[in-house]
Design an enzyme around this catalytic site. Structure first.
Site, PDB file in Angstrom:
ATOM      1  N   ASP A   1       0.871  -1.175   0.000  1.00 32.07           N
ATOM      2  CA  ASP A   1       0.000   0.000   0.000  1.00 32.07           C
ATOM      3  C   ASP A   1       0.910   1.228   0.000  1.00 32.07           C
ATOM      4  O   ASP A   1       2.114   1.128   0.245  1.00 32.07           O
ATOM      5  CB  ASP A   1      -0.897  -0.044   1.234  1.00 32.07           C
ATOM      6  CG  ASP A   1      -1.765   1.181   1.377  1.00 32.07           C
ATOM      7  OD1 ASP A   1      -2.414   1.558   0.383  1.00 32.07           O
ATOM      8  OD2 ASP A   1      -1.773   1.776   2.465  1.00 32.07           O
TER       9      ASP A   1
ATOM     10  N   ASP B   1      -0.271   5.175   0.977  1.00 26.24           N
ATOM     11  CA  ASP B   1      -0.584   6.115   2.057  1.00 26.24           C
ATOM     12  C   ASP B   1      -0.739   5.371   3.380  1.00 26.24           C
ATOM     13  O   ASP B   1      -1.523   4.425   3.479  1.00 26.24           O
ATOM     14  CB  ASP B   1      -1.879   6.865   1.752  1.00 26.24           C
ATOM     15  CG  ASP B   1      -1.765   7.744   0.526  1.00 26.24           C
ATOM     16  OD1 ASP B   1      -0.770   8.467   0.421  1.00 26.24           O
ATOM     17  OD2 ASP B   1      -2.666   7.697  -0.326  1.00 26.24           O
TER      18      ASP B   1
ATOM     19  N   ASP C   1      -1.484  -0.839   5.945  1.00 25.71           N
ATOM     20  CA  ASP C   1      -1.859  -0.331   7.262  1.00 25.71           C
ATOM     21  C   ASP C   1      -3.352  -0.356   7.508  1.00 25.71           C
ATOM     22  O   ASP C   1      -3.806   0.014   8.586  1.00 25.71           O
ATOM     23  CB  ASP C   1      -1.378   1.122   7.403  1.00 25.71           C
ATOM     24  CG  ASP C   1      -2.133   2.041   6.439  1.00 25.71           C
ATOM     25  OD1 ASP C   1      -2.020   1.825   5.215  1.00 25.71           O
ATOM     26  OD2 ASP C   1      -2.829   2.965   6.900  1.00 25.71           O
TER      27      ASP C   1
END
Length: 224
Positions: free
Chosen positions: A13, A15, A176
């Protein structure tokens, strides 16, 4: 469980995983709301809204600021302005999380193919990677608009499995957000959840990834 040497490729990922972009996104959202004459949101609120792409981010901002339902016409009108504002602030305050360059370098040296799988639009993703000097690490970059579906749909990870001719347990998704873990589970691939990102204020462990790491450097012994 993970230390069996079978991981052959890694999808990251962006961001909240590699880049802390919340402040630049906050500025873009706030500038868009100012143009509409609406109340401003905080950075903490924007951090809790990140993860489902630019349009959903602005949907959440409009719901907060207008304190009422918004129309698709209103959303369609504000999106070009949000994108313009974000383009002006793409890398003013964003920063790499500690250890990112070292981890990517180690995986690259080990000849592990790397991909970006993000819900951020592709048009913002590539300039951000270029700005931080990360582009050469990734052989595939998938933005939220690169395919017909984005995370938590399994399509982006299924695309990588097909592209790289991999079995599910040979691909690792690192992120995240619960969207990263849900996408990995749906695609039948492994996952590592990072605790320092956004994830709507939830404990990433609740999504039951294969492993939980508090720093990105902790993923190395689980992969190599």
């Amino acid at each position: 469980m993970l230390k069996d040497g079978s991981v052959k490729a890694v999808a990251f990922d962006l961001d909240g995983t590699l880049v802390d972009s919340a402040l630049d996104l906050t500025v873009a959202v706030q500038d868009s709301l100012v143009e509409l004459g609406l109340p401003l949101c905080s950075e903490a609120q924007v951090r809790s809204w990140i993860g489902n792409g630019a349009e959903v981010l602005m949907q959440r901002a409009l719901i907060f600021a207008a304190d009422e339902a918004y129309s698709q016409k209103q959303l369609n009108a504000v999106m070009p302005r949000f994108k313009w504002h974000y383009q002006q602030n793409l890398q003013k305050h964003s920063r790499l999380y500690d250890g990112v360059e070292s981890v990517l370098g180690q995986l690259h040296e080990a000849n592990i193919p790397l991909a970006i799988v993000t819900n951020k639009p592709y048009g913002f993703t590539v300039p951000l990677l270029n700005g931080f000097g990360l582009s050469d690490y990734f052989s595939v970059v998938l933005g939220g608009d690169s395919l017909s579906a984005m995370k938590p749909d399994p399509l982006p990870l299924q695309h990588l499995l097909q592209l790289w001719d991999l079995e599910g347990d040979e691909l690792m998704m690192v992120g995240d957000s619960r969207n990263d873990i849900l996408s990995a589970k749906a695609a039948g691939v492994r996952s590592i959840g990072l605790t320092y990102g956004y994830n709507y204020g939830e404990d990433i462990g609740l999504s039951k990834p294969d492993a939980v790491c508090h720093q990105i450097r902790d993923i190395i012994p689980l992969i190599l």
